[in-house]
Design a protein around this motif. Structure first.
Motif, PDB file in Angstrom:
ATOM      1  N   MET A   2      -3.087  15.357  -9.205  1.00 20.17           N
ATOM      2  CA  MET A   2      -3.890  14.143  -8.716  1.00 20.17           C
ATOM      3  C   MET A   2      -5.141  13.943  -9.990  1.00 20.17           C
ATOM      4  O   MET A   2      -5.514  12.811 -10.072  1.00 20.17           O
ATOM      5  N   VAL A   3      -5.739  15.061 -10.467  1.00 18.79           N
ATOM      6  CA  VAL A   3      -6.677  14.977 -11.442  1.00 18.79           C
ATOM      7  C   VAL A   3      -5.996  14.474 -12.726  1.00 18.79           C
ATOM      8  O   VAL A   3      -6.654  13.562 -13.487  1.00 18.79           O
ATOM      9  N   VAL A   4      -5.099  15.100 -13.241  1.00  9.91           N
ATOM     10  CA  VAL A   4      -4.364  14.812 -14.424  1.00  9.91           C
ATOM     11  C   VAL A   4      -3.818  13.386 -14.440  1.00  9.91           C
ATOM     12  O   VAL A   4      -4.091  12.403 -15.557  1.00  9.91           O
ATOM     13  N   GLU A   5      -2.617  13.209 -13.659  1.00  9.66           N
ATOM     14  CA  GLU A   5      -2.042  11.985 -13.892  1.00  9.66           C
ATOM     15  C   GLU A   5      -2.876  10.942 -13.173  1.00  9.66           C
ATOM     16  O   GLU A   5      -2.903   9.723 -13.578  1.00  9.66           O
ATOM     17  N   GLY A   6      -3.159  11.118 -11.936  1.00 11.89           N
ATOM     18  CA  GLY A   6      -3.867  10.116 -11.196  1.00 11.89           C
ATOM     19  C   GLY A   6      -5.257   9.637 -11.799  1.00 11.89           C
ATOM     20  O   GLY A   6      -5.351   8.442 -12.181  1.00 11.89           O
ATOM     21  N   TYR A   7      -6.139  10.303 -12.082  1.00  8.63           N
ATOM     22  CA  TYR A   7      -7.462  10.055 -12.879  1.00  8.63           C
ATOM     23  C   TYR A   7      -7.436  10.084 -13.979  1.00  8.63           C
ATOM     24  O   TYR A   7      -8.384   9.238 -14.740  1.00  8.63           O
ATOM     25  N   GLY A   8      -6.731  11.011 -14.836  1.00 11.49           N
ATOM     26  CA  GLY A   8      -6.952  11.117 -16.243  1.00 11.49           C
ATOM     27  C   GLY A   8      -5.925  10.040 -16.918  1.00 11.49           C
ATOM     28  O   GLY A   8      -6.239   9.272 -17.773  1.00 11.49           O
ATOM     29  N   LYS A   9      -4.351  10.153 -16.581  1.00 17.92           N
ATOM     30  CA  LYS A   9      -3.602   9.291 -17.462  1.00 17.92           C
ATOM     31  C   LYS A   9      -3.767   7.863 -16.726  1.00 17.92           C
ATOM     32  O   LYS A   9      -3.483   6.903 -17.635  1.00 17.92           O
ATOM     33  N   VAL A  10      -4.099   7.653 -15.457  1.00 16.04           N
ATOM     34  CA  VAL A  10      -3.855   6.117 -15.061  1.00 16.04           C
ATOM     35  C   VAL A  10      -5.267   5.464 -14.679  1.00 16.04           C
ATOM     36  O   VAL A  10      -5.825   4.711 -15.373  1.00 16.04           O
ATOM     37  N   LEU A  11      -6.059   6.116 -13.706  1.00 13.39           N
ATOM     38  CA  LEU A  11      -7.182   5.459 -13.375  1.00 13.39           C
ATOM     39  C   LEU A  11      -8.276   5.625 -14.550  1.00 13.39           C
ATOM     40  O   LEU A  11      -9.483   4.909 -14.141  1.00 13.39           O
ATOM     41  N   GLY A  12      -8.259   6.547 -15.470  1.00 14.90           N
ATOM     42  CA  GLY A  12      -9.252   6.576 -16.331  1.00 14.90           C
ATOM     43  C   GLY A  12      -8.820   5.733 -17.651  1.00 14.90           C
ATOM     44  O   GLY A  12      -9.845   5.918 -18.646  1.00 14.90           O
ATOM     45  N   ARG A  13      -7.888   4.942 -17.623  1.00 10.17           N
ATOM     46  CA  ARG A  13      -7.602   4.197 -18.917  1.00 10.17           C
ATOM     47  C   ARG A  13      -8.462   3.287 -19.013  1.00 10.17           C
ATOM     48  O   ARG A  13      -9.145   2.790 -18.161  1.00 10.17           O
ATOM     49  N   PRO A  14      -8.626   2.505 -20.314  1.00  9.67           N
ATOM     50  CA  PRO A  14      -9.421   1.606 -20.478  1.00  9.67           C
ATOM     51  C   PRO A  14      -8.778   0.392 -20.148  1.00  9.67           C
ATOM     52  O   PRO A  14      -7.589   0.302 -19.595  1.00  9.67           O
ATOM     53  N   GLY A  15      -9.412  -0.928 -19.959  1.00  8.34           N
ATOM     54  CA  GLY A  15      -8.637  -2.147 -19.439  1.00  8.34           C
ATOM     55  C   GLY A  15      -9.195  -2.640 -17.999  1.00  8.34           C
ATOM     56  O   GLY A  15      -9.205  -3.828 -18.199  1.00  8.34           O
ATOM     57  N   LEU A  16      -9.793  -1.884 -17.241  1.00  3.29           N
ATOM     58  CA  LEU A  16     -10.356  -2.059 -16.112  1.00  3.29           C
ATOM     59  C   LEU A  16     -11.534  -1.270 -15.831  1.00  3.29           C
ATOM     60  O   LEU A  16     -11.487  -0.136 -15.959  1.00  3.29           O
ATOM     61  N   PRO A  17     -12.753  -2.081 -15.586  1.00  2.00           N
ATOM     62  CA  PRO A  17     -13.800  -1.031 -15.013  1.00  2.00           C
ATOM     63  C   PRO A  17     -13.431  -0.407 -13.743  1.00  2.00           C
ATOM     64  O   PRO A  17     -12.763  -0.737 -12.907  1.00  2.00           O
ATOM     65  N   LEU A  18     -13.998   0.876 -13.792  1.00  2.00           N
ATOM     66  CA  LEU A  18     -13.755   1.739 -12.607  1.00  2.00           C
ATOM     67  C   LEU A  18     -14.288   0.948 -11.345  1.00  2.00           C
ATOM     68  O   LEU A  18     -13.396   1.191 -10.273  1.00  2.00           O
ATOM     69  N   PRO A  19     -15.384   0.502 -10.919  1.00  2.00           N
ATOM     70  CA  PRO A  19     -15.440  -0.184  -9.636  1.00  2.00           C
ATOM     71  C   PRO A  19     -14.523  -1.242  -9.527  1.00  2.00           C
ATOM     72  O   PRO A  19     -14.223  -1.421  -8.036  1.00  2.00           O
ATOM     73  N   THR A  20     -13.889  -1.886 -10.513  1.00  2.00           N
ATOM     74  CA  THR A  20     -13.018  -2.654  -9.886  1.00  2.00           C
ATOM     75  C   THR A  20     -11.545  -2.163  -9.544  1.00  2.00           C
ATOM     76  O   THR A  20     -10.704  -2.592  -8.568  1.00  2.00           O
ATOM     77  N   ARG A  21     -11.292  -1.239 -10.297  1.00  2.54           N
ATOM     78  CA  ARG A  21     -10.291  -0.217  -9.963  1.00  2.54           C
ATOM     79  C   ARG A  21     -10.362   0.037  -8.596  1.00  2.54           C
ATOM     80  O   ARG A  21      -9.172   0.378  -7.791  1.00  2.54           O
ATOM     81  N   GLU A  22     -11.481   0.905  -8.339  1.00  2.41           N
ATOM     82  CA  GLU A  22     -11.498   1.234  -6.951  1.00  2.41           C
ATOM     83  C   GLU A  22     -11.484   0.202  -5.763  1.00  2.41           C
ATOM     84  O   GLU A  22     -10.967   0.464  -4.726  1.00  2.41           O
ATOM     85  N   LEU A  23     -11.817  -1.065  -5.961  1.00  2.00           N
ATOM     86  CA  LEU A  23     -11.839  -2.175  -5.135  1.00  2.00           C
ATOM     87  C   LEU A  23     -10.472  -2.622  -4.836  1.00  2.00           C
ATOM     88  O   LEU A  23      -9.987  -2.811  -3.707  1.00  2.00           O
ATOM     89  N   CYS A  24      -9.471  -2.576  -5.937  1.00  3.54           N
ATOM     90  CA  CYS A  24      -8.313  -2.805  -5.628  1.00  3.54           C
ATOM     91  C   CYS A  24      -7.629  -1.545  -5.139  1.00  3.54           C
ATOM     92  O   CYS A  24      -6.660  -1.752  -4.163  1.00  3.54           O
TER      93      CYS A  24
END
Length: 202
Positions: free
Chosen positions: A115-137
């Motif tokens: 969850m932490v490494v793959e989910g939030y580190g590898k994927v959701l922490g990537r540049p390219g989309l602001p975190l609020p936009t990612r969360e709304l999606c």
């Protein structure tokens, strides 16, 4: 909500719904309203919530419609993703971060790391989309999928990282237009619980 964010939220909802016609319409709209990089990131992160088959089908249709070649692979390693994942996950969960990790660890320690490494580190922490936009999606994906516990967490997470209540409600409305009345009503009840607990300072 900005037009580009709304288009990405709608795309996320249609990926979860897995309706080819809706997906094609949403991809076309997202391609007009958002940048290609934003669309790519929205498609990529969906695999965390809908699995590889649905994500790959959506990405494949995007390749056909956009005629864009696949980008090169992204560099990274486990240690980098672990550090970034802990930071991003703590932003999303705030004061519930340590409890979250404990709860998931109790279910399975490997799942906690993934969850932490793959989910939030590898994927959701990537540049390219602001975190609020990612969360709304993510809110839209989960509202369509009928996953109330996870939806609750990410509704709170969206607010935690700076999305407005109005944007959250619009994301739920967009998802509800795709998912139908029953799932829209369930998502609305979850949102009411989040709002009530936030108002109570929980």
């Amino acid at each position: 909500m900005r037009d580009d964010v709304r288009a990405l939220v709608a795309l996320s909802a249609t990926i979860a719904q897995q309706d080819p016609e809706l997906l094609e319409t949403a991809l076309a709209e997202a391609g007009q309203r958002a940048t290609a990089e934003q669309v790519e990131e929205t498609l990529l992160q969906s695999y965390l919530f809908v699995g590889y088959p649905a994500a790959l089908q959506a990405i494949g249709r995007w390749r056909e419609m956009s005629s864009r070649p696949a980008p090169g692979p992204t560099a990274g390693n486990w240690a980098e993703w672990a550090a970034r994942g802990a930071e991003v996950c703590s932003q999303v969960y705030g004061g519930q971060y340590e409890r979250l990790r404990e709860n998931v660890r109790a279910l399975h320690p490997d799942m906690e790391q993934w969850m932490v490494v793959e989910g939030y580190g590898k994927v959701l922490g990537r540049p390219g989309l602001p975190l609020p936009t990612r969360e709304l999606c993510i809110v839209a994906l989960l509202a369509v999928q009928r996953a109330p516990q996870q939806l609750y967490s990410h509704l709170r997470g969206a607010l935690q990282v700076g999305a407005s209540g109005e944007d959250v409600e619009e994301a739920l409305a967009v998802a509800g237009a795709v998912s139908g009345a029953e799932r829209a009503a369930l998502a609305s009840r979850v949102w009411l619980t989040v709002r009530a607990r936030n108002a109570g300072g929980e």
